[in-house]
Scaffold this motif. Structure first.
Motif, PDB file in Angstrom:
ATOM      1  N   ALA A  55       1.213  -1.543  -0.129  1.00  0.00           N
ATOM      2  CA  ALA A  55      -0.315   0.205   0.173  1.00  0.00           C
ATOM      3  C   ALA A  55       0.557   1.265   0.191  1.00  0.00           C
ATOM      4  CB  ALA A  55      -0.942  -0.145   1.005  1.00  0.00           C
ATOM      5  N   GLY A  56       1.926   1.290   0.394  1.00  0.00           N
ATOM      6  CA  GLY A  56       3.156   2.208   0.479  1.00  0.00           C
ATOM      7  C   GLY A  56       2.671   3.350   2.444  1.00  0.00           C
ATOM      8  N   VAL A  57       3.716   3.338   2.178  1.00  0.00           N
ATOM      9  CA  VAL A  57       3.741   4.590   3.915  1.00  0.00           C
ATOM     10  C   VAL A  57       3.516   6.340   3.016  1.00  0.00           C
ATOM     11  CG1 VAL A  57       5.084   3.174   4.425  1.00  0.00           C
ATOM     12  CG2 VAL A  57       6.736   4.425   3.517  1.00  0.00           C
ATOM     13  N   VAL A  58       3.153   6.760   3.930  1.00  0.00           N
ATOM     14  CA  VAL A  58       3.104   8.385   4.399  1.00  0.00           C
ATOM     15  C   VAL A  58       3.308   9.332   5.670  1.00  0.00           C
ATOM     16  CG1 VAL A  58       0.368   8.503   4.419  1.00  0.00           C
ATOM     17  CG2 VAL A  58       1.604  10.746   3.587  1.00  0.00           C
ATOM     18  N   THR A  59       3.702  10.224   5.435  1.00  0.00           N
ATOM     19  CA  THR A  59       4.349  10.606   6.985  1.00  0.00           C
ATOM     20  C   THR A  59       4.890  11.567   6.730  1.00  0.00           C
ATOM     21  OG1 THR A  59       5.415  10.441   9.241  1.00  0.00           O
ATOM     22  CG2 THR A  59       6.960  10.100   6.376  1.00  0.00           C
ATOM     23  N   ALA A  60       4.520  12.971   8.019  1.00  0.00           N
ATOM     24  CA  ALA A  60       5.168  14.305   7.474  1.00  0.00           C
ATOM     25  C   ALA A  60       6.282  14.458   8.793  1.00  0.00           C
ATOM     26  CB  ALA A  60       4.054  15.270   8.166  1.00  0.00           C
ATOM     27  N   SER A  61       6.632  15.498   7.995  1.00  0.00           N
ATOM     28  CA  SER A  61       8.478  15.565   8.857  1.00  0.00           C
ATOM     29  C   SER A  61       8.446  17.223   8.354  1.00  0.00           C
ATOM     30  CB  SER A  61       9.304  14.848   8.426  1.00  0.00           C
ATOM     31  OG  SER A  61      10.611  14.734   9.025  1.00  0.00           O
ATOM     32  N   VAL A  69       8.388  13.900  -2.614  1.00  0.00           N
ATOM     33  CA  VAL A  69       8.554  14.801  -1.204  1.00  0.00           C
ATOM     34  C   VAL A  69       7.163  16.480  -1.862  1.00  0.00           C
ATOM     35  CG1 VAL A  69       9.327  17.056  -0.355  1.00  0.00           C
ATOM     36  CG2 VAL A  69      10.504  14.780  -0.550  1.00  0.00           C
ATOM     37  N   ILE A  70       5.800  16.256  -1.120  1.00  0.00           N
ATOM     38  CA  ILE A  70       4.941  17.331  -0.875  1.00  0.00           C
ATOM     39  C   ILE A  70       5.310  17.890   0.215  1.00  0.00           C
ATOM     40  CG2 ILE A  70       2.221  18.287  -1.084  1.00  0.00           C
ATOM     41  CD1 ILE A  70       2.155  14.764  -1.669  1.00  0.00           C
ATOM     42  N   LEU A  71       5.208  19.498  -0.242  1.00  0.00           N
ATOM     43  CA  LEU A  71       5.186  20.705   0.614  1.00  0.00           C
ATOM     44  C   LEU A  71       4.201  21.452   1.610  1.00  0.00           C
ATOM     45  CD1 LEU A  71       8.712  22.619  -1.251  1.00  0.00           C
ATOM     46  CD2 LEU A  71       8.147  20.572   0.802  1.00  0.00           C
ATOM     47  N   HIS A  72       3.926  21.220   2.268  1.00  0.00           N
ATOM     48  CA  HIS A  72       2.260  22.252   2.578  1.00  0.00           C
ATOM     49  C   HIS A  72       2.846  22.473   4.455  1.00  0.00           C
ATOM     50  CE1 HIS A  72      -2.114  22.073   2.943  1.00  0.00           C
ATOM     51  NE2 HIS A  72      -1.549  22.101   4.178  1.00  0.00           N
ATOM     52  N   GLY A  73       1.699  24.010   4.225  1.00  0.00           N
ATOM     53  CA  GLY A  73       1.844  24.333   4.974  1.00  0.00           C
ATOM     54  C   GLY A  73       3.161  24.897   5.994  1.00  0.00           C
ATOM     55  N   GLU A 117      -0.910  16.904   8.992  1.00  0.00           N
ATOM     56  CA  GLU A 117      -3.052  17.186   8.641  1.00  0.00           C
ATOM     57  C   GLU A 117      -3.637  16.579   7.508  1.00  0.00           C
ATOM     58  OE1 GLU A 117      -4.704  20.841   9.329  1.00  0.00           O
ATOM     59  OE2 GLU A 117      -4.363  20.768  10.927  1.00  0.00           O
ATOM     60  N   ARG A 118      -2.092  17.421   6.148  1.00  0.00           N
ATOM     61  CA  ARG A 118      -1.723  16.725   4.982  1.00  0.00           C
ATOM     62  C   ARG A 118      -1.333  15.384   4.696  1.00  0.00           C
ATOM     63  NH1 ARG A 118      -4.049  16.093   1.044  1.00  0.00           N
ATOM     64  NH2 ARG A 118      -3.118  15.746  -0.967  1.00  0.00           N
ATOM     65  N   ALA A 119      -0.715  15.799   5.471  1.00  0.00           N
ATOM     66  CA  ALA A 119      -0.398  13.944   5.303  1.00  0.00           C
ATOM     67  C   ALA A 119      -1.354  12.737   5.741  1.00  0.00           C
ATOM     68  CB  ALA A 119       0.527  13.238   6.095  1.00  0.00           C
TER      69      ALA A 119
END
Length: 403
Positions: free
Chosen positions: A69-75, A117-121, A129-131
């Protein structure tokens, strides 16, 4: 609650990816503090930070279906690199959401390790929140930066290494952002040696853990502000709060000025480059943020070295100012031949070195027959600065200290 067995299990999983980082005795900081100081150089870790330990442990415990499924995170940057490397090594697709103003060096490194990489906030919380939105939209597995038992267990492997390399340790100093690192280290240490102190340290501008412990419940800070971007978190985790409350002896806070002093001291005296969050433990020791005994064996955990070069320049300058090594002054001279030369002679007599001079006759804030002079100086400490300024004023120069 996280236990020692979890940390030992994590050690086996992360061994192929994470390094056993050095623990080095520091003559300089031992002499400065009258303690027995050993630096845990986690800034030498792969990806430049401890985060790869927890990220690897979490990803290695995913099921095959979850990996697919893949992973997502914020950092803010370090966890991003850890997740990117850990995921790439086992063929898991990773998406990382980073704050819009994340350091360029961390952004590029995360991309080079293979993540999207997605830049947000504006900060970590907005990125998170976006992640979580991406988690729901795409069915990915969220790898939390700190509030996850497997992540905490991975970070706790540092505690095992400290005990092995420094069995006589009395106190370990650990940075706190969300609390995953200190939770893991405290678990690894306290379950084996409950008499060893674990001191958590936060930046004053992001001290939610200290605030939460003081008030007895988790406190969320709407705004955080610190040069230590790696621990600029507005809220500690639910799980980490419980571990910290049970296993961490004290949580203290240090100012950005104290962080800058520690960072420049490490660079100049130990030839060791750390980021703001990595300098926080030494900042607490050098500023006497907690009490310790003479000759006590203390291990500051220098958790990372991923500092943006522009930020490094700013922090070094701040450190020089705070230690009296850099001075910027303004004065006004009569606009006549030899006036500037006379001022320079006074500075030379006081053995200060001139970096730059700005000489301006056009300022509206001065008389028509005067010139404003701004001078950048290299000085040799606070006593030197005070002596120089006092001598200039004694010779009837009006001196304004700008920096």
């Amino acid at each position: 609650m996280l236990d020692l067995a979890d940390v030992y299990a994590a050690r086996e999983r992360v061994a192929e990816t994470a390094r056993h980082t050095p623990l080095e005795y520091s003559h300089t900081f031992s002499r400065m503090t009258n303690a027995d100081v050993h630096l845990k150089l986690e800034n030498f870790q792969r990806t430049g930070s401890f985060k790869v330990r927890g990220a690897t442990n979490r990803i290695m415990t995913l099921s095959e279906e979850e990996k697919a499924a893949g992973v997502v995170t914020a950092s803010a940057g370090n966890h991003a690199q850890g997740v990117a490397l850990a995921a790439t090594r086992v063929g898991v697709d990773a998406t990382i959401v980073m704050p819009e103003h994340a350091p360029i060096s961390k952004l590029k490194a995360t991309q080079e390790y293979g993540a999207e990489v997605i830049l947000h906030g504006a900060d970590y919380d907005a990125a998170a929140e976006r992640a979580h939105e991406i988690e729901r939209e795409e069915g990915r597995i969220y790898v939390h930066a700190f509030d996850d038992p497997m992540v905490m267990a991975g970070q706790g492997t540092i505690g095992l290494e400290i005990l092995e390399d420094c069995p006589d340790v009395d106190t370990v100093i650990v940075p706190i952002g969300g609390g995953g690192l200190v939770s893991g280290i405290a678990t690894a240490i306290k379950e084996q040696h409950p008499d060893v102190r674990v001191i958590g340290v936060q930046a004053e501008g992001a001290a939610s853990a200290a605030d939460s412990l003081r008030k007895g419940s988790i406190q969320e800070w709407e705004h955080v502000d610190t040069i230590a971007d790696g621990i600029a978190v507005g809220r500690i985790g639910d799980l980490t709060f419980e571990v910290i409350r049970e296993r961490v002896d004290d949580v203290v806070a240090v100012s950005d000025s104290e962080i800058a002093i520690a960072l420049t001291a490490l660079l100049e005296r130990s030839k060791t480059l750390v980021e703001g969050a990595g300098a926080v433990p030494l900042a607490a020791l050098l500023s006497d943020a907690f009490e310790y005994e003479e000759d006590e064996t203390i291990v500051p955990a220098l958790c990372g070295g991923n500092i943006d070069l522009n930020t490094l320049t700013t922090v070094i300058m701040r450190g020089l100012v705070e230690t009296g090594r850099y001075l910027k002054i303004r004065t006004v001279l009569k606009d006549r031949p030899g006036a500037l030369r006379q001022l320079i002679d006074v500075i030379a007599e006081n053995r200060a070195n001139i970096y730059a001079i700005q000489h301006d006759r056009t300022s509206r804030d001065i008389a028509m027959n005067a010139a404003e002079v701004v001078i950048d100086l290299e000085t040799r400490g606070h006593d030197h600065v005070e002596g120089l300024v006092a001598d200039m004023r004694a010779r009837e120069y009006e001196v304004e200290i700008l920096v």
